[in-house]
Each structure stands twice: as structure tokens, then as C-alpha cells.
Design a protein around this motif. Structure first.
Motif, PDB file in Angstrom:
ATOM      1  N   ARG A  60     -10.806  13.750 -38.532  1.00 33.43           N
ATOM      2  CA  ARG A  60     -11.583  14.447 -39.562  1.00 33.43           C
ATOM      3  C   ARG A  60     -11.410  15.962 -39.488  1.00 33.43           C
ATOM      4  O   ARG A  60     -12.151  16.714 -40.121  1.00 33.43           O
ATOM      5  N   GLY A  61     -10.420  16.416 -38.720  1.00 32.55           N
ATOM      6  CA  GLY A  61     -10.128  17.841 -38.645  1.00 32.55           C
ATOM      7  C   GLY A  61     -11.081  18.620 -37.772  1.00 32.55           C
ATOM      8  O   GLY A  61     -11.121  19.862 -37.858  1.00 32.55           O
ATOM      9  N   LEU A  62     -11.822  17.945 -36.913  1.00 38.69           N
ATOM     10  CA  LEU A  62     -12.773  18.608 -36.038  1.00 38.69           C
ATOM     11  C   LEU A  62     -12.163  18.826 -34.653  1.00 38.69           C
ATOM     12  O   LEU A  62     -10.988  18.568 -34.443  1.00 38.69           O
ATOM     13  N   ASP A  66      -8.117  26.334 -32.422  1.00 43.86           N
ATOM     14  CA  ASP A  66      -7.487  27.582 -32.879  1.00 43.86           C
ATOM     15  C   ASP A  66      -8.434  28.770 -32.833  1.00 43.86           C
ATOM     16  O   ASP A  66      -8.023  29.908 -33.073  1.00 43.86           O
ATOM     17  N   GLY A  67      -9.715  28.544 -32.575  1.00 44.07           N
ATOM     18  CA  GLY A  67     -10.653  29.650 -32.469  1.00 44.07           C
ATOM     19  C   GLY A  67     -11.102  30.232 -33.785  1.00 44.07           C
ATOM     20  O   GLY A  67     -11.809  31.238 -33.816  1.00 44.07           O
ATOM     21  N   GLY A  68     -10.708  29.632 -34.899  1.00 42.67           N
ATOM     22  CA  GLY A  68     -11.061  30.172 -36.210  1.00 42.67           C
ATOM     23  C   GLY A  68      -9.942  31.010 -36.780  1.00 42.67           C
ATOM     24  O   GLY A  68      -8.923  31.250 -36.145  1.00 42.67           O
ATOM     25  N   GLY A  69     -10.138  31.463 -37.996  1.00 41.77           N
ATOM     26  CA  GLY A  69      -9.101  32.251 -38.657  1.00 41.77           C
ATOM     27  C   GLY A  69      -9.572  32.724 -40.019  1.00 41.77           C
ATOM     28  O   GLY A  69     -10.779  32.928 -40.232  1.00 41.77           O
ATOM     29  N   PRO A  70      -8.651  32.895 -40.979  1.00 40.67           N
ATOM     30  CA  PRO A  70      -9.025  33.388 -42.301  1.00 40.67           C
ATOM     31  C   PRO A  70     -10.054  32.514 -43.012  1.00 40.67           C
ATOM     32  O   PRO A  70     -10.768  32.990 -43.898  1.00 40.67           O
ATOM     33  N   ARG A 254     -20.508  30.065 -37.128  1.00 41.63           N
ATOM     34  CA  ARG A 254     -19.137  29.641 -37.411  1.00 41.63           C
ATOM     35  C   ARG A 254     -18.236  30.868 -37.436  1.00 41.63           C
ATOM     36  O   ARG A 254     -18.604  31.852 -38.070  1.00 41.63           O
ATOM     37  N   PRO A 255     -17.114  30.818 -36.760  1.00 42.50           N
ATOM     38  CA  PRO A 255     -16.550  29.738 -35.946  1.00 42.50           C
ATOM     39  C   PRO A 255     -17.186  29.753 -34.555  1.00 42.50           C
ATOM     40  O   PRO A 255     -17.202  30.783 -33.884  1.00 42.50           O
ATOM     41  N   SER A 256     -17.713  28.614 -34.119  1.00 40.42           N
ATOM     42  CA  SER A 256     -18.476  28.623 -32.884  1.00 40.42           C
ATOM     43  C   SER A 256     -18.593  27.231 -32.280  1.00 40.42           C
ATOM     44  O   SER A 256     -18.638  26.234 -33.003  1.00 40.42           O
ATOM     45  N   ILE A 257     -18.660  27.191 -30.949  1.00 38.21           N
ATOM     46  CA  ILE A 257     -18.997  25.949 -30.266  1.00 38.21           C
ATOM     47  C   ILE A 257     -20.507  25.781 -30.163  1.00 38.21           C
ATOM     48  O   ILE A 257     -20.976  24.706 -29.788  1.00 38.21           O
ATOM     49  N   PHE A 258     -21.267  26.833 -30.498  1.00 40.50           N
ATOM     50  CA  PHE A 258     -22.728  26.747 -30.455  1.00 40.50           C
ATOM     51  C   PHE A 258     -23.245  26.188 -31.775  1.00 40.50           C
ATOM     52  O   PHE A 258     -24.084  26.781 -32.461  1.00 40.50           O
ATOM     53  N   ASN A 259     -22.697  25.066 -32.144  1.00 39.67           N
ATOM     54  CA  ASN A 259     -22.995  24.414 -33.410  1.00 39.67           C
ATOM     55  C   ASN A 259     -22.693  22.933 -33.206  1.00 39.67           C
ATOM     56  O   ASN A 259     -21.609  22.575 -32.760  1.00 39.67           O
ATOM     57  N   ASP A 260     -23.636  22.080 -33.522  1.00 41.63           N
ATOM     58  CA  ASP A 260     -23.470  20.658 -33.217  1.00 41.63           C
ATOM     59  C   ASP A 260     -22.565  19.919 -34.198  1.00 41.63           C
ATOM     60  O   ASP A 260     -22.493  18.689 -34.155  1.00 41.63           O
ATOM     61  N   ASP A 262     -19.342  19.993 -34.178  1.00 43.18           N
ATOM     62  CA  ASP A 262     -18.096  19.636 -33.487  1.00 43.18           C
ATOM     63  C   ASP A 262     -16.839  20.169 -34.169  1.00 43.18           C
ATOM     64  O   ASP A 262     -15.740  19.698 -33.891  1.00 43.18           O
ATOM     65  N   GLU A 263     -16.982  21.189 -35.031  1.00 45.88           N
ATOM     66  CA  GLU A 263     -15.783  21.718 -35.687  1.00 45.88           C
ATOM     67  C   GLU A 263     -14.843  22.346 -34.666  1.00 45.88           C
ATOM     68  O   GLU A 263     -13.626  22.164 -34.753  1.00 45.88           O
ATOM     69  N   PHE A 264     -15.398  23.072 -33.708  1.00 40.86           N
ATOM     70  CA  PHE A 264     -14.579  23.766 -32.720  1.00 40.86           C
ATOM     71  C   PHE A 264     -14.829  23.175 -31.330  1.00 40.86           C
ATOM     72  O   PHE A 264     -15.962  22.925 -30.941  1.00 40.86           O
ATOM     73  N   ALA A 265     -13.748  22.967 -30.613  1.00 46.49           N
ATOM     74  CA  ALA A 265     -13.844  22.378 -29.279  1.00 46.49           C
ATOM     75  C   ALA A 265     -13.969  23.439 -28.201  1.00 46.49           C
ATOM     76  O   ALA A 265     -14.600  23.194 -27.162  1.00 46.49           O
ATOM     77  N   LEU A 266     -13.380  24.609 -28.424  1.00 47.97           N
ATOM     78  CA  LEU A 266     -13.279  25.613 -27.364  1.00 47.97           C
ATOM     79  C   LEU A 266     -13.883  26.932 -27.811  1.00 47.97           C
ATOM     80  O   LEU A 266     -13.997  27.221 -29.005  1.00 47.97           O
ATOM     81  N   LEU A 267     -14.256  27.745 -26.829  1.00 44.08           N
ATOM     82  CA  LEU A 267     -14.879  29.041 -27.086  1.00 44.08           C
ATOM     83  C   LEU A 267     -14.030  29.857 -28.052  1.00 44.08           C
ATOM     84  O   LEU A 267     -12.813  29.957 -27.898  1.00 44.08           O
ATOM     85  N   THR A 268     -14.678  30.465 -29.043  1.00 43.84           N
ATOM     86  CA  THR A 268     -13.988  31.253 -30.058  1.00 43.84           C
ATOM     87  C   THR A 268     -14.216  32.749 -29.807  1.00 43.84           C
ATOM     88  O   THR A 268     -15.034  33.137 -28.971  1.00 43.84           O
TER      89      THR A 268
END
Length: 308
Positions: A60-62, A66-70, A254-260, A262-268
Motif C-alpha cells: 500500500r506504499g507505506l 525515503d524520509g519524505g520529499g516534494p 508528516r513526514p514523520s514516524i510520530f504518526n500511527d 505507518d507511512e514512514f518507517a524510519l526517522l525523517t
């Protein structure tokens, strides 16, 4: 689709821990002298379950790495708002297990002294996983030290931030180790680690000093050994970072791991800014939200300028 709960971040008051400064937290139980036992059916079932969870999230793209981007821009005002929600509010009541918090803003909490991280593995954890994960945690500790400017290290002394990597077959070992690390912990606190629902992937509990309820002195994180590689790494990033003082989550972050979500796996980079703000000396332990807000806005603008 059910909302997966990846972690719990709780803060336990000083009453939950007796004489935390004098605990033998640097002492570890002796390494098992017998060969690991065959994996139990219960552990295999958990391993299959979490493998399927990770596959579903990735499909599902979660669990982005990449830490976020544009596609995930944020402003200084958004960063300040996210910091307030994550640093000053709690999802769960302090010392109340899984009881929801009252929803009110608390006071600023973090570590005043050095953070010394250790990773301890259950007897069921394969040797190659231990080596790989130790390297991951060691590298992450160095990254956090650079981001916060706070003395954060892996090993090298009496540990006060314990990362326990244990599986279903390590229950007895986990219970014995918790009693060593937290000899005065309440049954409610111990139960958080020993009776973890399958829907909770990992958790961290931070304990404050007896003389200052906002000053963390000890933390214990539990990461399930049955997780596949990316989910375990995600747990290390989130639980260690949250154990430093960012105890809440926000659906707006967003972009954040402090969000339930699950979009990001690693620290941004967004999360690095939150940690940098938390440990900036212009903020003090025990500050209320109203006291901190003008400073947080200045720091958020500084962090945004650093990134952009």
C-alpha cells in the motif's frame, strides 16, 4: 482495514520505580550456555503474521524509507504545531498502563544526563540478527547524538536505555531481565511488557527521576524478535526516539514516524528537527506549553531555515 498499532510510548512517574539511580542496570544476565531451542509454534505464527503485515503495508506504499520529499512539504508553523502535540501531550495516562490520557497538555520532559543505550537479545534471536541489529542501533545512537547535541551513545558504560529484543520463546528471560532493570516497577508497568497484544508491535517506557518528574533517567523498549527486518528497524527508530521525550503521536505530523499511519518507517528530517528542538537549551525541563510556545516558534523557524 484495521488500524495497526505499531508502538506504545509511555512515561512512568518516579513512583513506578524505586531508587532508579542505584539500580544495577548495567549488569546483564549470563549468556545462555545451551543451544537455542527449536522455535515454538506460537513464535512461528507471530513471525508469519508480522511478515504478512509488513507485506501489506509495503503493497500500500507505506513504510517509506525515503524520509519524505516534494510530496511532503511542511512549514515552520506546521513544525511548531507538530512539536507541541508530540512533546507536550500523551496518548496514554502516565503510570496508567494503556488507559487513555486526559487529553491535557503536560510539561516538557527529556533526559538531562547522558543516554547510554544497550541492546539485549533473547536466546531465540539468531546470531546474525544480533550482529545486524546491534550495528543498526549503534549507528542510530550516533545519529541522534549529532541531531540533538546531547550525549547519546551505544554501550561503553552502565546502560540506562535498554532495548530488549525478545520473542515469544523468550518470555521467562524477559521477565527475569525486567525484574533486574526495574526492581521497584509496579505490576501494571511490568504487565505492559509481558502481556503485549499482537496488534502492538513494539513499545517504550521512560522513567523519571525521583526528584524531578520531568527528567528521564531510565527507559526500556521492547521489540519483538519475530518482526521482519524493516519492521524491527522501524521499531528501533521510533521507540528510541520517543524514549528521548517525544512521547505522543499526531495524525497531522508528516513526514514523520510520530504518526500511527505507518507511512514512514524510519526517522525523517522533520523528526530530526523535532528532536533538535526538544534538546535545545533554550527550552527547559518542566516548561509548560504556554511558556515554551514562543521559543518553539523561533526554533521551528531556525530548523526550517537549516533544511531549506
Amino acid at each position: 482495514m484495521r488500524r495497526w498499532i505499531r508502538h506504545i510510548a509511555l512515561a512512568a512517574g518516579a513512583a513506578a520505580l524505586v531508587a532508579c539511580d542505584d539500580m544495577p542496570t548495567g549488569q546483564r544476565p549470563p549468556a545462555p550456555t545451551t543451544a537455542p531451542q527449536p522455535q515454538s509454534e506460537a513464535s512461528r505464527a507471530l513471525q508469519t503474521y508480522y511478515t504478512n503485515v509488513q507485506a501489506d503495508l509495503l503493497a500500500r506504499g507505506l513504510l517509506r524509507t525515503d524520509g519524505g520529499g516534494p510530496d511532503t512539504p511542511y512549514t515552520p508553523d506546521m513544525l511548531a504545531r507538530n512539536f507541541e502535540q508530540i512533546a507536550f501531550y500523551d496518548e496514554y495516562a502516565r503510570g496508567g498502563g494503556l488507559r487513555p490520557s486526559s487529553g491535557g497538555a503536560g510539561q516538557l520532559r527529556r533526559w538531562s544526563g547522558p543516554v547510554r543505550i544497550s541492546a539485549e537479545f533473547g536466546a531465540s534471536v539468531p546470531r546474525d540478527m544480533r550482529s545486524q541489529d546491534t550495528a543498526t542501533i549503534r549507528s542510530f545512537a550516533a545519529r541522534l547524538a549529532g541531531v540533538t547535541g546531547h550525549p547519546i551513545s551505544y554501550g561503553g558504560g552502565r546502560a540506562n536505555f535498554h532495548v530488549l529484543v525478545m520473542g515469544e520463546d523468550d518470555r521467562n528471560q524477559l521477565q527475569a531481565r525486567l525484574q533486574q532493570i526495574l526492581p521497584g516497577a509496579s505490576p501494571t508497568t511490568l504487565s505492559l511488557f509481558t502481556n503485549v497484544p499482537r496488534s502492538i508491535h513494539c513499545l517504550v517506557v521512560a522513567f523519571s527521576a525521583s526528584e524531578n518528574d520531568h527528567d528521564y533517567r531510565t527507559a526500556v523498549a521492547l521489540v519483538r524478535a519475530e518482526h521482519p527486518d524493516l519492521m524491527r528497524k522501524s521499531c528501533y527508530h521510533e521507540e528510541i526516539a520517543q524514549g528521548l521525550g517525544l512521547a505522543n503521536d499526531s495524525p497531522q505530523a508528516r513526514p514523520s514516524i510520530f504518526n500511527d499511519d505507518d507511512e514512514f518507517a524510519l526517522l525523517t528530517t522533520h523528526d530530526e528537527s523535532l528532536l533538535a528542538i526538544l534538546y535545545d537549551p533554550r527550552l527547559g525541563l518542566g516548561m509548560t506549553l504556554d511558556q515554551a510556545r514562543p521559543v518553539v516558534r523561533i526554533l521551528a523557524r531556525e530548523q526550517a531555515g537549516r533544511i531549506y
